[in-house]
Design a protein around this motif. Sequence first.
Motif, short mmCIF file in Angstrom:
data_model
loop_
_atom_site.label_atom_id
_atom_site.label_comp_id
_atom_site.label_asym_id
_atom_site.label_seq_id
_atom_site.Cartn_x
_atom_site.Cartn_y
_atom_site.Cartn_z
N TYR A 139 0.84 -1.19 0.00
CA TYR A 139 0.00 0.00 0.00
C TYR A 139 0.88 1.25 0.00
O TYR A 139 1.70 1.45 0.89
CB TYR A 139 -0.94 0.00 1.22
CG TYR A 139 -1.71 -1.30 1.30
CD1 TYR A 139 -2.75 -1.56 0.42
CD2 TYR A 139 -1.35 -2.28 2.21
CE1 TYR A 139 -3.44 -2.76 0.46
CE2 TYR A 139 -2.03 -3.48 2.27
CZ TYR A 139 -3.08 -3.72 1.38
OH TYR A 139 -3.75 -4.90 1.42
N THR A 140 0.70 2.09 -1.00
CA THR A 140 1.53 3.27 -1.18
C THR A 140 1.45 4.23 0.00
O THR A 140 2.45 4.80 0.41
CB THR A 140 1.12 4.01 -2.47
OG1 THR A 140 1.14 3.08 -3.55
CG2 THR A 140 2.05 5.15 -2.78
N ALA A 141 0.27 4.42 0.55
CA ALA A 141 0.11 5.35 1.67
C ALA A 141 0.94 4.90 2.86
O ALA A 141 1.54 5.74 3.55
CB ALA A 141 -1.36 5.47 2.05
N PHE A 142 1.00 3.61 3.12
CA PHE A 142 1.78 3.12 4.25
C PHE A 142 3.28 3.27 3.99
O PHE A 142 4.05 3.54 4.91
CB PHE A 142 1.41 1.68 4.57
CG PHE A 142 -0.02 1.50 5.02
CD1 PHE A 142 -0.70 2.51 5.68
CD2 PHE A 142 -0.69 0.32 4.79
CE1 PHE A 142 -2.01 2.35 6.09
CE2 PHE A 142 -1.99 0.13 5.19
CZ PHE A 142 -2.66 1.15 5.85
N CYS A 143 3.68 3.06 2.74
CA CYS A 143 5.10 3.28 2.39
C CYS A 143 5.46 4.75 2.54
O CYS A 143 6.57 5.09 2.99
CB CYS A 143 5.37 2.80 0.97
SG CYS A 143 5.23 1.02 0.78
N TYR A 144 4.56 5.62 2.15
CA TYR A 144 4.78 7.07 2.32
C TYR A 144 4.88 7.43 3.80
O TYR A 144 5.70 8.27 4.18
CB TYR A 144 3.64 7.83 1.63
CG TYR A 144 3.68 9.33 1.80
CD1 TYR A 144 4.84 10.05 1.51
CD2 TYR A 144 2.57 10.03 2.24
CE1 TYR A 144 4.87 11.43 1.66
CE2 TYR A 144 2.59 11.39 2.39
CZ TYR A 144 3.75 12.09 2.10
OH TYR A 144 3.78 13.45 2.25
N LEU A 145 4.08 6.78 4.63
CA LEU A 145 4.14 7.02 6.08
C LEU A 145 5.52 6.61 6.61
O LEU A 145 6.13 7.35 7.39
CB LEU A 145 3.05 6.24 6.80
CG LEU A 145 3.01 6.42 8.32
CD1 LEU A 145 2.54 7.82 8.67
CD2 LEU A 145 2.12 5.38 8.96
N ILE A 146 6.03 5.48 6.17
CA ILE A 146 7.36 5.02 6.60
C ILE A 146 8.43 6.04 6.16
O ILE A 146 9.31 6.41 6.95
CB ILE A 146 7.68 3.64 5.99
CG1 ILE A 146 6.72 2.59 6.49
CG2 ILE A 146 9.13 3.24 6.25
CD1 ILE A 146 6.86 2.25 7.93
N ALA A 147 8.36 6.51 4.92
CA ALA A 147 9.35 7.48 4.44
C ALA A 147 9.27 8.79 5.20
O ALA A 147 10.29 9.37 5.59
CB ALA A 147 9.14 7.71 2.94
N SER A 148 8.06 9.26 5.43
CA SER A 148 7.87 10.52 6.15
C SER A 148 8.35 10.42 7.59
O SER A 148 9.04 11.31 8.10
CB SER A 148 6.39 10.91 6.12
OG SER A 148 6.15 12.02 6.93
N MET A 149 8.02 9.34 8.25
CA MET A 149 8.46 9.16 9.64
C MET A 149 9.98 8.94 9.70
O MET A 149 10.63 9.36 10.66
CB MET A 149 7.72 7.99 10.29
CG MET A 149 6.24 8.25 10.54
SD MET A 149 5.93 9.58 11.72
CE MET A 149 5.25 10.82 10.65
N GLY A 150 10.54 8.31 8.68
CA GLY A 150 12.00 8.16 8.62
C GLY A 150 12.69 9.51 8.53
O GLY A 150 13.69 9.76 9.21
N LEU A 151 12.16 10.40 7.69
CA LEU A 151 12.71 11.75 7.59
C LEU A 151 12.56 12.47 8.92
O LEU A 151 13.46 13.18 9.36
CB LEU A 151 12.00 12.53 6.48
CG LEU A 151 12.42 13.98 6.30
CD1 LEU A 151 13.88 14.06 5.86
CD2 LEU A 151 11.51 14.67 5.31
N GLN A 152 11.43 12.27 9.60
CA GLN A 152 11.21 12.91 10.88
C GLN A 152 12.19 12.42 11.93
O GLN A 152 12.68 13.21 12.74
CB GLN A 152 9.77 12.68 11.36
CG GLN A 152 9.43 13.44 12.61
CD GLN A 152 9.58 14.93 12.43
OE1 GLN A 152 9.06 15.50 11.48
NE2 GLN A 152 10.30 15.59 13.32
N VAL A 153 12.49 11.13 11.92
CA VAL A 153 13.47 10.59 12.86
C VAL A 153 14.82 11.25 12.64
O VAL A 153 15.50 11.67 13.59
CB VAL A 153 13.57 9.05 12.74
CG1 VAL A 153 14.80 8.52 13.45
CG2 VAL A 153 12.32 8.38 13.28
N LEU A 154 15.23 11.38 11.38
CA LEU A 154 16.52 12.00 11.07
C LEU A 154 16.55 13.46 11.51
O LEU A 154 17.52 13.92 12.13
CB LEU A 154 16.81 11.90 9.57
CG LEU A 154 17.10 10.50 9.05
CD1 LEU A 154 17.22 10.53 7.53
CD2 LEU A 154 18.36 9.94 9.68
#
Length: 171
Positions: free
Chosen positions: A57-72
Amino acid sequence: MLYGELKGLKFVRNNTRMKHLVGSPGTVSGLILRLGQCLLAAGSIGVMVSASGFSNYTAFCYLIASMGLQVLWSSGLACLDIYALRIKRDLQNPVLVSLFVVGDWVTSTLSLAAACSSAGIAVLYSKDLNFCSTPPHLPCGRFELSVVLAFLTWFLIAISSHVMFWILAAI
Protein backbone atom coordinates in the motif's frame (compact mmCIF):
# COMPACT_ATOMS: atom_id res chain seq x y z
CA MET A 1 21.45 48.90 25.44
CA LEU A 2 23.28 48.97 22.13
CA TYR A 3 23.84 52.24 20.32
CA GLY A 4 24.44 52.65 16.62
CA GLU A 5 23.89 54.83 13.62
CA LEU A 6 21.86 54.25 10.52
CA LYS A 7 22.41 56.84 7.78
CA GLY A 8 23.19 59.53 10.28
CA LEU A 9 20.23 58.77 12.55
CA LYS A 10 20.89 57.40 15.97
CA PHE A 11 18.85 54.51 17.19
CA VAL A 12 18.71 52.49 20.36
CA ARG A 13 18.01 48.80 20.28
CA ASN A 14 16.99 46.94 23.36
CA ASN A 15 19.29 43.94 23.72
CA THR A 16 16.94 41.91 25.88
CA ARG A 17 15.89 38.61 24.40
CA MET A 18 12.47 37.09 24.45
CA LYS A 19 12.05 34.67 27.32
CA HIS A 20 12.69 31.07 26.40
CA LEU A 21 9.50 29.42 25.28
CA VAL A 22 8.78 25.81 26.11
CA GLY A 23 10.42 23.85 23.30
CA SER A 24 13.01 26.47 22.39
CA PRO A 25 16.18 25.14 20.78
CA GLY A 26 19.03 24.59 23.18
CA THR A 27 16.78 24.05 26.22
CA VAL A 28 15.83 20.94 28.16
CA SER A 29 12.20 21.30 27.06
CA GLY A 30 13.34 21.57 23.44
CA LEU A 31 15.40 18.41 23.86
CA ILE A 32 12.44 16.56 25.38
CA LEU A 33 10.19 17.73 22.54
CA ARG A 34 12.67 16.53 19.89
CA LEU A 35 13.23 13.21 21.63
CA GLY A 36 9.45 12.71 21.81
CA GLN A 37 9.15 13.39 18.08
CA CYS A 38 11.96 10.99 17.35
CA LEU A 39 10.64 8.19 19.56
CA LEU A 40 7.04 8.45 18.33
CA ALA A 41 8.14 8.49 14.69
CA ALA A 42 10.40 5.49 15.29
CA GLY A 43 7.51 3.72 17.04
CA SER A 44 5.26 4.42 14.05
CA ILE A 45 7.87 2.95 11.73
CA GLY A 46 8.41 -0.09 13.95
CA VAL A 47 4.73 -0.91 14.25
CA MET A 48 4.10 -0.46 10.53
CA VAL A 49 7.10 -2.57 9.52
CA SER A 50 5.96 -5.35 11.86
CA ALA A 51 2.60 -5.51 10.04
CA SER A 52 2.69 -8.03 7.23
CA GLY A 53 1.76 -6.70 3.81
CA PHE A 54 2.20 -2.99 4.54
CA SER A 55 4.48 -2.59 1.52
CA ASN A 56 1.57 -3.37 -0.83
CA TYR A 57 0.00 0.00 0.00
CA THR A 58 1.53 3.27 -1.18
CA ALA A 59 0.11 5.35 1.67
CA PHE A 60 1.78 3.12 4.25
CA CYS A 61 5.10 3.28 2.39
CA TYR A 62 4.78 7.07 2.32
CA LEU A 63 4.14 7.02 6.08
CA ILE A 64 7.36 5.02 6.60
CA ALA A 65 9.35 7.48 4.44
CA SER A 66 7.87 10.52 6.15
CA MET A 67 8.46 9.16 9.64
CA GLY A 68 12.00 8.16 8.62
CA LEU A 69 12.71 11.75 7.59
CA GLN A 70 11.21 12.91 10.88
CA VAL A 71 13.47 10.59 12.86
CA LEU A 72 16.52 12.00 11.07
CA TRP A 73 15.45 15.64 11.52
CA SER A 74 14.44 15.29 15.16
CA SER A 75 17.47 13.27 16.18
CA GLY A 76 19.77 15.79 14.49
CA LEU A 77 18.15 18.67 16.34
CA ALA A 78 18.18 16.69 19.60
CA CYS A 79 21.95 16.26 19.19
CA LEU A 80 22.23 20.00 18.57
CA ASP A 81 20.21 20.66 21.73
CA ILE A 82 22.48 18.37 23.74
CA TYR A 83 25.53 20.18 22.36
CA ALA A 84 24.05 23.59 23.17
CA LEU A 85 23.15 22.49 26.69
CA ARG A 86 26.64 21.12 27.30
CA ILE A 87 28.45 24.27 26.21
CA LYS A 88 25.67 26.57 27.50
CA ARG A 89 25.20 28.23 24.11
CA ASP A 90 22.14 30.14 22.92
CA LEU A 91 20.81 28.83 19.60
CA GLN A 92 18.47 31.74 18.98
CA ASN A 93 20.09 33.55 16.09
CA PRO A 94 18.08 34.48 12.99
CA VAL A 95 19.81 32.20 10.49
CA LEU A 96 19.65 29.11 12.69
CA VAL A 97 16.05 29.70 13.76
CA SER A 98 15.05 30.29 10.11
CA LEU A 99 16.52 26.90 9.25
CA PHE A 100 14.59 25.31 12.13
CA VAL A 101 11.34 26.96 11.01
CA VAL A 102 11.67 25.75 7.42
CA GLY A 103 12.71 22.25 8.48
CA ASP A 104 9.87 21.96 10.97
CA TRP A 105 7.31 23.22 8.46
CA VAL A 106 8.48 20.79 5.77
CA THR A 107 8.52 17.78 8.09
CA SER A 108 5.22 18.85 9.64
CA THR A 109 3.51 19.04 6.26
CA LEU A 110 4.91 15.71 5.14
CA SER A 111 4.00 14.01 8.41
CA LEU A 112 0.44 15.31 8.42
CA ALA A 113 -0.10 14.29 4.79
CA ALA A 114 1.30 10.81 5.44
CA ALA A 115 -0.74 10.33 8.60
CA CYS A 116 -3.96 11.48 6.92
CA SER A 117 -3.51 9.33 3.83
CA SER A 118 -2.64 6.29 5.93
CA ALA A 119 -5.60 6.92 8.21
CA GLY A 120 -7.86 7.05 5.18
CA ILE A 121 -6.60 3.69 3.93
CA ALA A 122 -6.83 2.14 7.40
CA VAL A 123 -10.44 3.28 7.80
CA LEU A 124 -11.31 2.14 4.29
CA TYR A 125 -9.96 -1.35 4.87
CA SER A 126 -11.21 -1.85 8.42
CA LYS A 127 -14.62 -0.16 8.37
CA ASP A 128 -15.76 0.05 4.75
CA LEU A 129 -14.33 -3.02 3.03
CA ASN A 130 -14.03 -5.30 6.10
CA PHE A 131 -10.63 -6.56 4.95
CA CYS A 132 -9.65 -7.02 8.60
CA SER A 133 -12.33 -9.58 9.39
CA THR A 134 -12.54 -11.59 6.17
CA PRO A 135 -9.76 -13.72 4.67
CA PRO A 136 -7.08 -12.73 3.87
CA HIS A 137 -6.83 -10.93 7.20
CA LEU A 138 -4.92 -7.68 7.25
CA PRO A 139 -3.23 -6.51 10.47
CA CYS A 140 -5.47 -3.44 10.68
CA GLY A 141 -4.81 -2.96 14.39
CA ARG A 142 -1.13 -2.42 13.66
CA PHE A 143 -1.91 -0.09 10.78
CA GLU A 144 -4.16 1.94 13.07
CA LEU A 145 -1.60 2.05 15.90
CA SER A 146 1.08 3.22 13.49
CA VAL A 147 -1.23 5.97 12.23
CA VAL A 148 -2.03 7.07 15.81
CA LEU A 149 1.69 7.31 16.57
CA ALA A 150 2.18 9.32 13.37
CA PHE A 151 -0.54 11.78 14.41
CA LEU A 152 1.05 12.13 17.86
CA THR A 153 4.38 12.79 16.15
CA TRP A 154 2.75 15.45 14.01
CA PHE A 155 1.23 17.07 17.10
CA LEU A 156 4.68 17.44 18.65
CA ILE A 157 6.06 18.78 15.37
CA ALA A 158 3.22 21.32 15.25
CA ILE A 159 4.15 22.52 18.74
CA SER A 160 7.78 22.77 17.74
CA SER A 161 7.09 24.67 14.51
CA HIS A 162 4.75 27.06 16.34
CA VAL A 163 7.44 27.81 18.94
CA MET A 164 10.08 28.31 16.23
CA PHE A 165 7.81 30.70 14.36
CA TRP A 166 7.31 32.87 17.45
CA ILE A 167 11.01 32.85 18.22
CA LEU A 168 11.80 33.90 14.64
CA ALA A 169 9.24 36.70 14.87
CA ALA A 170 10.81 37.92 18.12
CA ILE A 171 14.42 37.94 16.94
